[in-house]
Design a protein around this motif. Structure first.
Motif, short mmCIF file in Angstrom:
data_model
loop_
_atom_site.label_atom_id
_atom_site.label_comp_id
_atom_site.label_asym_id
_atom_site.label_seq_id
_atom_site.Cartn_x
_atom_site.Cartn_y
_atom_site.Cartn_z
N ALA A 184 0.83 -1.21 0.00
CA ALA A 184 0.00 0.00 0.00
C ALA A 184 0.87 1.26 0.00
O ALA A 184 0.59 2.22 -0.73
N ALA A 185 1.94 1.26 0.80
CA ALA A 185 2.82 2.43 0.86
C ALA A 185 3.51 2.66 -0.48
O ALA A 185 3.62 3.80 -0.96
N LEU A 186 4.00 1.59 -1.11
CA LEU A 186 4.69 1.72 -2.39
C LEU A 186 3.74 2.18 -3.50
O LEU A 186 4.11 3.02 -4.32
N VAL A 187 2.54 1.62 -3.54
CA VAL A 187 1.57 2.04 -4.56
C VAL A 187 1.24 3.52 -4.40
O VAL A 187 1.16 4.27 -5.38
N LEU A 188 1.09 3.96 -3.14
CA LEU A 188 0.82 5.38 -2.89
C LEU A 188 1.97 6.25 -3.41
O LEU A 188 1.74 7.28 -4.06
N LEU A 189 3.22 5.84 -3.15
CA LEU A 189 4.37 6.61 -3.63
C LEU A 189 4.38 6.68 -5.15
O LEU A 189 4.63 7.74 -5.73
N HIS A 190 4.10 5.55 -5.82
CA HIS A 190 4.11 5.53 -7.28
C HIS A 190 3.01 6.42 -7.87
O HIS A 190 3.23 7.15 -8.84
N LEU A 191 1.83 6.37 -7.28
CA LEU A 191 0.72 7.18 -7.78
C LEU A 191 0.97 8.67 -7.52
O LEU A 191 0.62 9.52 -8.35
N LEU A 192 1.59 8.98 -6.40
CA LEU A 192 1.92 10.38 -6.12
C LEU A 192 2.97 10.88 -7.12
O LEU A 192 2.89 12.03 -7.59
N GLY A 193 3.94 10.04 -7.47
CA GLY A 193 4.92 10.42 -8.47
C GLY A 193 4.28 10.67 -9.83
O GLY A 193 4.59 11.65 -10.51
N LEU A 194 3.37 9.77 -10.22
CA LEU A 194 2.64 9.92 -11.48
C LEU A 194 1.82 11.21 -11.49
O LEU A 194 1.86 11.99 -12.45
N GLY A 195 1.08 11.45 -10.41
CA GLY A 195 0.23 12.63 -10.34
C GLY A 195 1.03 13.92 -10.31
O GLY A 195 0.64 14.92 -10.93
N ALA A 196 2.16 13.92 -9.58
CA ALA A 196 2.98 15.14 -9.51
C ALA A 196 3.52 15.50 -10.88
O ALA A 196 3.53 16.68 -11.27
N HIS A 197 3.97 14.51 -11.65
CA HIS A 197 4.47 14.80 -12.99
C HIS A 197 3.36 15.32 -13.91
O HIS A 197 3.60 16.20 -14.74
N GLU A 198 2.16 14.77 -13.78
CA GLU A 198 1.06 15.23 -14.61
C GLU A 198 0.71 16.68 -14.29
O GLU A 198 0.48 17.50 -15.19
N TYR A 199 0.66 17.01 -13.01
CA TYR A 199 0.36 18.38 -12.59
C TYR A 199 1.41 19.35 -13.12
O TYR A 199 1.07 20.42 -13.67
#
Length: 391
Positions: A366-381
């Motif tokens: 769960a922690a790793l998936v959250l980190l990956h999704l935050l990385g994806l979202g930050a780049h999109e923003y």
């Protein structure tokens, strides 16, 4: 310093990459013998963890300023000076220092590490020119994975025969040899333009300027989430892998990520930007991490996750010159990446240890998936911010 149109100086580029391996080994050399340090320093208790985290402290505080200092002093000079500082600290550690002095040497190593990871990729981008920059920066991006594999292998041969402190001294000798080689073979750059050193207020303003720029901060933000997960994953994943596969899988993970970065990652640069490749890597890594939880850390899934993480690894460094065309701006972006990487290394392992204590393998997933999704979202923003700034 400018790359000519006639030939790319791959020898110099690979020497700088080797300096990056030495910088990464400033983390790795302690990580691979961490379980032995408690015996060498009895009575220090949990303070032994500071032997790892202190290297990152300098980068967390001064990462962005390092880019300005490198532009002021000259990237070649900063790289070679940083190697000599690292060499001196490694040789000093070979003298079996008391614990407090060992910690001081590790903090000084942090300054050495920071200088190398800021000046090194900036020099490579300048030497490679536009024709081979993506490939050259992807090669640089493998330095952490390659270094961890080589450091682990070297420790297996040196530590049982000569001891931990002599292993640290050997690392110092390698850095000294690299400093001599780069002094001899790295072409001299033109004198950098004078830039005043920042005051405290200027230091704050520099951070504000870099982290307000979606161009300079873009690679660093993604690197924060990558660094928070990758090194921590190497630390906490082994107990969850079948014992008969544990050692070969852990050796293969950094090698698979490197191979993925140099093959699939480089190939994809023909069709998409480095930022899009990083986003693809984060999305694929999130899916593979979920599969890791479903399969109970099956060896094949561990290696597939390593391959997807490799896309993030190389493309993140390739994004720096793609988003910032001037060497001074690249140095500031590399400084921000150093700051983000050190912060990620600092918080990543405690984060995953807490997640595992709360939820076992599922908590780690769960922690790793959250980190990956935050990385994806930050780049999109940040991609949308850059598009708005250019419209």
């Amino acid at each position: 310093m400018k790359a000519t149109q006639r030939a790319i100086p791959w020898g110099e580029i690979l020497l700088i990459w080797a300096a990056g391996l030495g910088a990464a080994a400033q983390y790795g050399k302690v990580s691979v013998v961490f379980d032995q340090l408690g015996g060498l320093y009895p009575g220090v208790g949990a303070s032994v963890s500071m032997t790892v985290s202190l290297v990152g402290l300098c980068g967390i505080i001064l990462g962005t300023v390092a880019g300005l200092l490198a532009a002021r002093m000259g990237y070649r000079r900063v790289l070679i000076l940083s190697l000599w500082i690292g060499a001196a600290m490694g040789m000093l550690q070979g003298l079996t220092l008391p614990f407090w002095a060992f910690l001081v040497s590790r903090a000084v190593e942090g300054a050495s590490h920071l200088g190398i990871v800021v000046a090194g990729p900036t020099l490579i981008a300048m030497l490679a020119g536009s024709r081979q920059r993506n490939l050259a920066m992807t090669i640089w991006g493998t330095f952490f994975g390659v270094s961890f594999a080589l450091t682990s292998w070297a420790a297996g041969g040196i530590v049982p025969r000569f001891g931990v402190f002599q292993f640290f001294a050997a690392h110092g000798a390698v850095l000294g040899a690299l400093a001599l080689a780069l002094t001899a073979f790295l072409r001299r750059s033109t004198a950098p333009a004078h830039q005043p050193l920042p005051s405290v207020a200027g230091w704050v303003a520099l951070h504000r300027e870099i982290y307000r720029s979606p161009f300079k901060m873009g690679p660093a933000v993604g690197w924060l989430f990558y660094a928070s997960g990758f090194v921590a994953l190497l630390t906490v994943l082994p107990p969850h892998i079948d014992p008969q596969w544990r050692e070969p899988v852990m050796v293969a993970i950094p090698l698979v990520s490197i191979a993925s970065s140099l093959t699939l990652g480089v190939g994809l640069t023909r069709w998409m930007s480095a930022v899009r490749i990083v986003q693809l890597g984060f999305a694929a890594s999130a899916l593979c991490t979920l599969a890791l939880g479903v399969t109970g850390a099956a060896p094949a899934v561990c290696l597939l996750l390593a391959a997807t993480l490799g896309l993030i690894q190389g493309a993140s460094f390739a994004a720096v010159p793609q988003l910032n065309n001037a060497p001074a701006k690249q140095a500031e972006a590399n400084g921000a990446m150093a700051q983000a990487g050190n912060l990620g290394n600092f918080i990543g392992t405690p984060l995953l240890v807490i997640a595992i204590s709360l939820g076992g393998l599922g908590g780690m997933v769960a922690a790793l998936v959250l980190l990956h999704l935050l990385g994806l979202g930050a780049h999109e923003y940040l991609s949308r911010r850059r598009a708005d700034a250019q419209s």
